[in-house]
Design an enzyme around this catalytic site. Structure first.
Site, PDB file in Angstrom:
ATOM      1  N   TYR A  59      -0.106  -2.941 -14.496  1.00  0.00           N
ATOM      2  CA  TYR A  59       1.173  -3.126 -13.796  1.00  0.00           C
ATOM      3  C   TYR A  59       2.115  -3.894 -14.711  1.00  0.00           C
ATOM      4  O   TYR A  59       1.893  -5.061 -15.028  1.00  0.00           O
ATOM      5  CB  TYR A  59       0.987  -3.873 -12.473  1.00  0.00           C
ATOM      6  CG  TYR A  59       0.080  -3.195 -11.474  1.00  0.00           C
ATOM      7  CD1 TYR A  59      -0.270  -1.849 -11.598  1.00  0.00           C
ATOM      8  CD2 TYR A  59      -0.430  -3.891 -10.390  1.00  0.00           C
ATOM      9  CE1 TYR A  59      -1.110  -1.237 -10.671  1.00  0.00           C
ATOM     10  CE2 TYR A  59      -1.263  -3.285  -9.458  1.00  0.00           C
ATOM     11  CZ  TYR A  59      -1.602  -1.963  -9.616  1.00  0.00           C
ATOM     12  OH  TYR A  59      -2.431  -1.367  -8.695  1.00  0.00           O
ATOM     13  N   ARG A 211       4.098   4.082   0.147  1.00  0.00           N
ATOM     14  CA  ARG A 211       5.032   3.851  -0.983  1.00  0.00           C
ATOM     15  C   ARG A 211       6.474   3.734  -0.475  1.00  0.00           C
ATOM     16  O   ARG A 211       7.391   4.204  -1.103  1.00  0.00           O
ATOM     17  CB  ARG A 211       4.927   4.944  -2.042  1.00  0.00           C
ATOM     18  CG  ARG A 211       3.550   5.072  -2.668  1.00  0.00           C
ATOM     19  CD  ARG A 211       3.481   6.147  -3.722  1.00  0.00           C
ATOM     20  NE  ARG A 211       2.180   6.175  -4.342  1.00  0.00           N
ATOM     21  CZ  ARG A 211       1.073   6.681  -3.795  1.00  0.00           C
ATOM     22  NH1 ARG A 211       1.134   7.232  -2.594  1.00  0.00           N
ATOM     23  NH2 ARG A 211      -0.073   6.643  -4.421  1.00  0.00           N
ATOM     24  N   GLY A 216      10.649   3.112   7.037  1.00  0.00           N
ATOM     25  CA  GLY A 216      11.874   3.641   7.650  1.00  0.00           C
ATOM     26  C   GLY A 216      13.087   3.466   6.762  1.00  0.00           C
ATOM     27  O   GLY A 216      14.198   3.868   7.133  1.00  0.00           O
TER      28      GLY A 216
HETATM   29  N1  LIG Z   1      -5.868   1.022  -6.905  1.00  0.00           N
HETATM   30  C1  LIG Z   1      -4.842   1.792  -7.167  1.00  0.00           C
HETATM   31  O1  LIG Z   1      -4.965   2.805  -7.852  1.00  0.00           O
HETATM   32  C2  LIG Z   1      -3.498   1.440  -6.605  1.00  0.00           C
HETATM   33  C3  LIG Z   1      -2.477   2.397  -6.578  1.00  0.00           C
HETATM   34  C4  LIG Z   1      -1.245   2.032  -6.038  1.00  0.00           C
HETATM   35  C5  LIG Z   1      -1.048   0.748  -5.552  1.00  0.00           C
HETATM   36  N2  LIG Z   1      -2.047  -0.170  -5.618  1.00  0.00           N
HETATM   37  C6  LIG Z   1      -1.880  -1.551  -5.088  1.00  0.00           C
HETATM   38  O2  LIG Z   1      -1.448  -1.457  -3.741  1.00  0.00           O
HETATM   39  C7  LIG Z   1      -0.223  -2.167  -3.566  1.00  0.00           C
HETATM   40  C8  LIG Z   1       0.641  -1.464  -2.540  1.00  0.00           C
HETATM   41  O3  LIG Z   1       0.866  -0.117  -2.870  1.00  0.00           O
HETATM   42  P1  LIG Z   1       2.326   0.462  -3.223  1.00  0.00           P
HETATM   43  O4  LIG Z   1       3.164  -0.622  -3.748  1.00  0.00           O
HETATM   44  O5  LIG Z   1       2.085   1.703  -4.017  1.00  0.00           O
HETATM   45  O6  LIG Z   1       2.860   1.016  -1.840  1.00  0.00           O
HETATM   46  P2  LIG Z   1       3.228   0.409  -0.405  1.00  0.00           P
HETATM   47  O7  LIG Z   1       2.673  -0.930  -0.240  1.00  0.00           O
HETATM   48  O8  LIG Z   1       2.863   1.466   0.549  1.00  0.00           O
HETATM   49  O9  LIG Z   1       4.821   0.362  -0.465  1.00  0.00           O
HETATM   50  C9  LIG Z   1       5.494  -0.483  -1.341  1.00  0.00           C
HETATM   51  C10 LIG Z   1       6.978  -0.206  -1.200  1.00  0.00           C
HETATM   52  O10 LIG Z   1       7.430  -0.564   0.095  1.00  0.00           O
HETATM   53  C11 LIG Z   1       8.484  -1.518  -0.007  1.00  0.00           C
HETATM   54  N3  LIG Z   1       8.272  -2.481   1.073  1.00  0.00           N
HETATM   55  C12 LIG Z   1       7.225  -3.333   1.252  1.00  0.00           C
HETATM   56  N4  LIG Z   1       7.356  -3.999   2.404  1.00  0.00           N
HETATM   57  C13 LIG Z   1       8.516  -3.582   2.977  1.00  0.00           C
HETATM   58  C14 LIG Z   1       9.180  -3.912   4.182  1.00  0.00           C
HETATM   59  N5  LIG Z   1       8.679  -4.794   5.036  1.00  0.00           N
HETATM   60  N6  LIG Z   1      10.366  -3.292   4.442  1.00  0.00           N
HETATM   61  C15 LIG Z   1      10.882  -2.380   3.600  1.00  0.00           C
HETATM   62  N7  LIG Z   1      10.280  -2.018   2.439  1.00  0.00           N
HETATM   63  C16 LIG Z   1       9.104  -2.615   2.130  1.00  0.00           C
HETATM   64  C17 LIG Z   1       8.373  -2.137  -1.372  1.00  0.00           C
HETATM   65  O11 LIG Z   1       9.662  -2.548  -1.805  1.00  0.00           O
HETATM   66  P3  LIG Z   1       9.905  -3.638  -2.935  1.00  0.00           P
HETATM   67  O12 LIG Z   1       8.864  -3.422  -4.018  1.00  0.00           O
HETATM   68  O13 LIG Z   1      11.304  -3.335  -3.422  1.00  0.00           O
HETATM   69  O14 LIG Z   1       9.821  -4.985  -2.324  1.00  0.00           O
HETATM   70  C18 LIG Z   1       7.814  -0.964  -2.193  1.00  0.00           C
HETATM   71  O15 LIG Z   1       8.871  -0.110  -2.568  1.00  0.00           O
HETATM   72  C19 LIG Z   1       0.391  -2.223  -4.972  1.00  0.00           C
HETATM   73  O16 LIG Z   1       1.313  -3.277  -5.116  1.00  0.00           O
HETATM   74  C20 LIG Z   1      -0.845  -2.392  -5.823  1.00  0.00           C
HETATM   75  O17 LIG Z   1      -1.237  -3.756  -5.838  1.00  0.00           O
HETATM   76  C21 LIG Z   1      -3.269   0.168  -6.128  1.00  0.00           C
END
Ligand SMILES: NC(=O)c1ccc[n+]([C@@H]2O[C@H](COP(=O)([O-])OP(=O)(O)OC[C@H]3O[C@@H](n4cnc5c(N)ncnc54)[C@H](OP(=O)(O)O)[C@@H]3O)[C@@H](O)[C@H]2O)c1
Length: 333
Positions: A59, A211, A216
């Protein structure tokens, strides 16, 4: 109401807050703005009882670990730190790097992560993607040595296939398996989850907000973050279908007078006490909002309506489907 106490990562792992914070949104440089944002996120999390932080060496690359380490300076003991190695695919510095689960790489990767995080151990160390050329016994054997050396407290796997999870667990207890799980992605319920439950391993759902689809906040294609522009679920041909499905989450949130993200997280939290989602964000206010999911209760009718969305989602959940659910090769020995 969902239990707001700690959840245990597998039968051998630590107790952690029922929700974590994903640090993948910290992709850019370790500049003053990012550093402040990371500190604010950590402050908001600890202030809301959220102390499980998820990062990875890729990351940024590397900046996410550096920023998390700096933000936790002086309060490391309050946090459970999880990081990952082995998925070198999107390292901007080395576009030819491959998935690497070799024992030599394991040993080098942990030292680099400890240096960046500025800690003497990590609580949970995941193999980010299974190396299709290295028997899992070799990778987990090297991870077991890290546990014995005190550099790592517990071992995890990410996106490993069911047979590989069993083989890994036979070498050393696996505390957690990380895989995508959300209202938009339910395929692991038939593959990974039965195995982790049989073996007493926790599930850490990543991308629990789809993601950002399930917040919403995605209304038009201009709302998509640039790193997701190539993601199948945000592609032009799939956009309207998925937006209409996300609207169902918005509708349930309106019924309950809560935020859509809280509905999405409450649904994931409701899958079982062995489930610890890690919504990702770089905004302190989102951390607090997401923590509020712990007090949201869905009716069984609402959970049923929401549970039907995943089958209708358009587009694959990953740009690299070939690396998901991978089974490691057998040992030549
Ligand atoms: N093991 C793996 O292969 C793998 C793959 C993907 C992710 N991950 C881990 O999982 C975590 C989460 O996954 P992700 O980041 O892909 O997707 P997610 O948690 O489903 O969504 C993250 C997105 O939602 C936004 N967000 C978060 N809370 C919000 C809220 N309350 N209101 C409005 N928007 C909101 C964030 O915005 P902002 O960022 O602008 O705040 C970001 O754009 C990652 O950070 C990482 O640590 C692991």
């Amino acid at each position: 109401m969902t239990d707001t106490s700690k959840r245990k990562l597998g039968s051998t792992g630590p107790s952690v807050s029922p929700i974590g914070v994903g640090f993948m949104s910290f992709r850019t440089g370790a500049g003053p703005d990012d550093e402040k944002a990371a500190r604010d996120v950590v402050d908001a999390a600890l202030g809301s009882g959220i102390s499980f932080f998820d990062t990875a060496d890729v990351y940024g690359p590397e900046h996410s670990e550096i920023l998390l380490g700096r933000a936790l300076k002086g309060r490391r003991d309050e946090a459970t730190i999880a990081t990952k190695f082995g998925n070198a695919l999107d390292r901007g510095t080395n576009p030819n790097a491959r998935i690497n689960g070799s024992p030599e790489y394991v040993r080098a990767a942990i030292d680099a992560s400890l240096r960046r995080l500025d800690v003497d151990h990590v609580d949970l160390y995941y193999l980010h993607r299974v190396d299709p050329t290295v028997p899992i016994e070799d990778t987990v054997g090297a991870l077991k040595e890290l546990v014995e050396a005190g550099k790592v407290r517990h071992i995890g796997l990410s996106e490993a296939g069911p047979k590989t999870i069993r083989r890994a667990h036979a070498v050393h207890p696996i505390a957690a398996v990380q895989s995508e799980w959300s209202l938009f992605s339910r395929d692991i319920e038939l593959s990974t989850v039965p195995v982790t439950r049989e073996l007493g391993i926790a599930i850490v759902p990543y991308s629990p907000l789809g993601r950002a689809w399930l917040t919403g906040a995605v209304r038009t294609r201009s709302d998509i973050k640039k790193q997701l522009a190539q993601h199948p679920r945000f592609a032009e041909e799939n956009f309207e279908t998925n937006r209409a499905l996300a609207d169902e989450v918005v509708a349930v949130a309106a019924e309950l007078e809560v935020r859509p993200s809280q509905v999405a997280l409450a649904w994931v939290l409701g899958r079982g006490d062995d489930v610890v989602p890690i919504p990702g964000t770089r905004h302190a206010e989102y951390v607090r909002e997401n923590a509020g999911a712990l007090t949201v209760e869905l009716s069984s009718d609402q959970a049923d309506r929401l549970g039907k969305l995943a089958d209708q989602v358009a587009g694959h959940r990953s740009v690299q489907p070939q690396n998901l659910g991978t089974e490691a090769p057998e040992s030549a020995k």
